[in-house]
Scaffold this active site. Structure first.
Site, mmCIF file in Angstrom:
data_model
loop_
_atom_site.group_PDB
_atom_site.id
_atom_site.type_symbol
_atom_site.label_atom_id
_atom_site.label_comp_id
_atom_site.label_asym_id
_atom_site.label_seq_id
_atom_site.Cartn_x
_atom_site.Cartn_y
_atom_site.Cartn_z
ATOM 1 N N ASN A 145 -22.091 -68.807 52.203
ATOM 2 C CA ASN A 145 -22.580 -68.829 53.629
ATOM 3 C C ASN A 145 -23.064 -67.294 53.287
ATOM 4 O O ASN A 145 -23.684 -66.950 54.386
ATOM 5 C CB ASN A 145 -20.449 -67.786 54.145
ATOM 6 C CG ASN A 145 -19.709 -68.612 53.684
ATOM 7 O OD1 ASN A 145 -19.380 -69.665 54.528
ATOM 8 N ND2 ASN A 145 -18.335 -67.642 54.238
ATOM 9 N N ASP A 258 -25.500 -69.648 43.649
ATOM 10 C CA ASP A 258 -26.816 -69.062 42.302
ATOM 11 C C ASP A 258 -27.840 -70.315 41.995
ATOM 12 O O ASP A 258 -28.770 -69.893 42.205
ATOM 13 C CB ASP A 258 -26.955 -67.701 42.406
ATOM 14 C CG ASP A 258 -25.736 -67.838 40.820
ATOM 15 O OD1 ASP A 258 -25.464 -68.951 40.349
ATOM 16 O OD2 ASP A 258 -24.989 -67.070 40.454
ATOM 17 N N SER A 290 -16.853 -62.109 33.684
ATOM 18 C CA SER A 290 -16.453 -61.401 33.424
ATOM 19 C C SER A 290 -15.176 -62.592 32.895
ATOM 20 O O SER A 290 -14.381 -62.370 32.009
ATOM 21 C CB SER A 290 -15.747 -60.225 33.456
ATOM 22 O OG SER A 290 -14.957 -60.241 34.644
ATOM 23 N N GLY A 292 -12.821 -65.657 31.119
ATOM 24 C CA GLY A 292 -13.103 -66.445 29.738
ATOM 25 C C GLY A 292 -13.601 -67.342 30.655
ATOM 26 O O GLY A 292 -13.715 -68.154 31.752
#
Length: 330
Positions: A145, A258, A290, A292
């Protein structure tokens, strides 16, 4: 008789000499007049150009230029305090023309939130300019979106930003100037890298590298869309031409949109992005990076997208844009 003829002959010769002298003098005067006229014409033309005498208004009216400045496209998710803080900060940036909040929550924004944010924007601008603030409501919860095409977007420049990162307005304005020098490129603050991983025994297997890889090698091939400028045309390309399988993968895994955008821009331009130096302030406590196995998941995305695109479009570079006015060391 002889004296008379001699006198007449001398008179004729004298007349000829005077006539020749007069003709030469006329030619010289005519030549001087031509030179003076030419000089006046050249000086007049130069002066007209210098003073802006040439009128280009007709051609400008036929091809209207896009509005100068940039639009912020901010991704958010149930972090209203962070959203308020970010909107309050960026509203005071000089080049900002509009703010588009990507809203993917099941419930629409509350009236109190909308009223608060509009009040913040109006108070920050102090009547000097009018910044349009809008919520781009999405029915589906997907990271895709944030790259949906925005109708009526008046600026070519889009500053894609997450709601939990803050950059000084001076850094944003500098990055915007860098983007103006390369308007087809992605220009951002958060670089990432990739490289061929020969340990896997495959010549075309790639590994994703985070910030420490960039810091160690000085090389990068992506700038993350959590803080990056790009042309609005890439929103249209992502919406309409990004392979459906990639968008489905992004939605399902809630990751790598991204990287997908970096692939799209690199594939379109055949050029690397541009990393701009800027001090980032992360006001959020946690994020997907952040969790794992983050790097392993991003590596999986790289190789999945390479297979979809049929090649690796990302290009490594070592270029870094630095504002020399505030740099202590060269």
């Amino acid at each position: 008789m002889r004296g008379t003829l001699l006198a007449n002959r001398r008179g004729v010769q004298r007349f000829r000499q005077l006539a020749i002298t007069a003709i030469k003098s006329s030619k010289i005067k005519l030549l001087l007049l031509c030179c003076i006229a030419f000089t006046i014409l050249v000086v007049g033309t130069r002066a007209s150009d210098f003073m802006g005498g040439t009128n280009y208004s007709d051609s400008v009216d036929q091809f209207p230029l896009p509005e100068k400045g940039y639009a912020i496209v901010m991704n958010t998710w149930k972090r209203y305090d962070l959203l308020k803080q970010s909107i309050s900060h960026y509203s005071s940036c000089a080049g900002l023309k509009s703010i588009h909040i990507v809203w993917s929550e099941p419930n629409p924004p509350s009236d109190s939130l909308s009223k608060f944010l509009n009040h913040v924007v109006e108070s920050k601008t102090k009547g000097l300019k009018k910044i349009k603030l809008s919520f781009d409501i999405n029915k589906e919860d997907s990271l895709n979106n944030r790259f949906k095409e925005i109708s009526g977007l008046k600026t070519d420049a889009v500053f894609s930003i997450d709601d939990d990162v803050i950059f000084p307005c001076s850094s944003v304005e500098f990055a915007f100037k860098v983007w103006q020098s390369a308007p087809d490129a992605m220009v951002g603050f958060v670089p990432r890298a990739h490289w061929v991983d020969k340990s896997q025994g495959k010549k075309d297997y790639y590994t994703y590298g985070g910030w420490w890889s960039v810091w160690w090698t000085g090389t990068y091939s992506m700038v993350l869309s959590k803080a990056a400028f790009f042309n609005k045309k890439y929103l249209r390309l992502y919406t309409n031409e990004m392979p459906a399988s990639i968008k489905e993968f992004v939605t399902k895994n809630r990751n790598c949109e991204d990287i997908a955008m970096s692939f799209l821009v690199a594939n379109a331009t055949g050029a690397p992005p541009i990393w701009v130096k800027g001090k980032i302030h992360e006001i959020g406590s946690t994020g997907i990076s952040s969790l794992g196995g983050h790097s392993e998941k991003r590596t999986g995305c790289l190789n999945r997208f390479v297979a979809e695109f049929g090649r690796m479009p990302l290009l490594p570079t070592t270029v870094k844009a630095v504002d020399s006015r505030i740099a202590w060391f060269w």
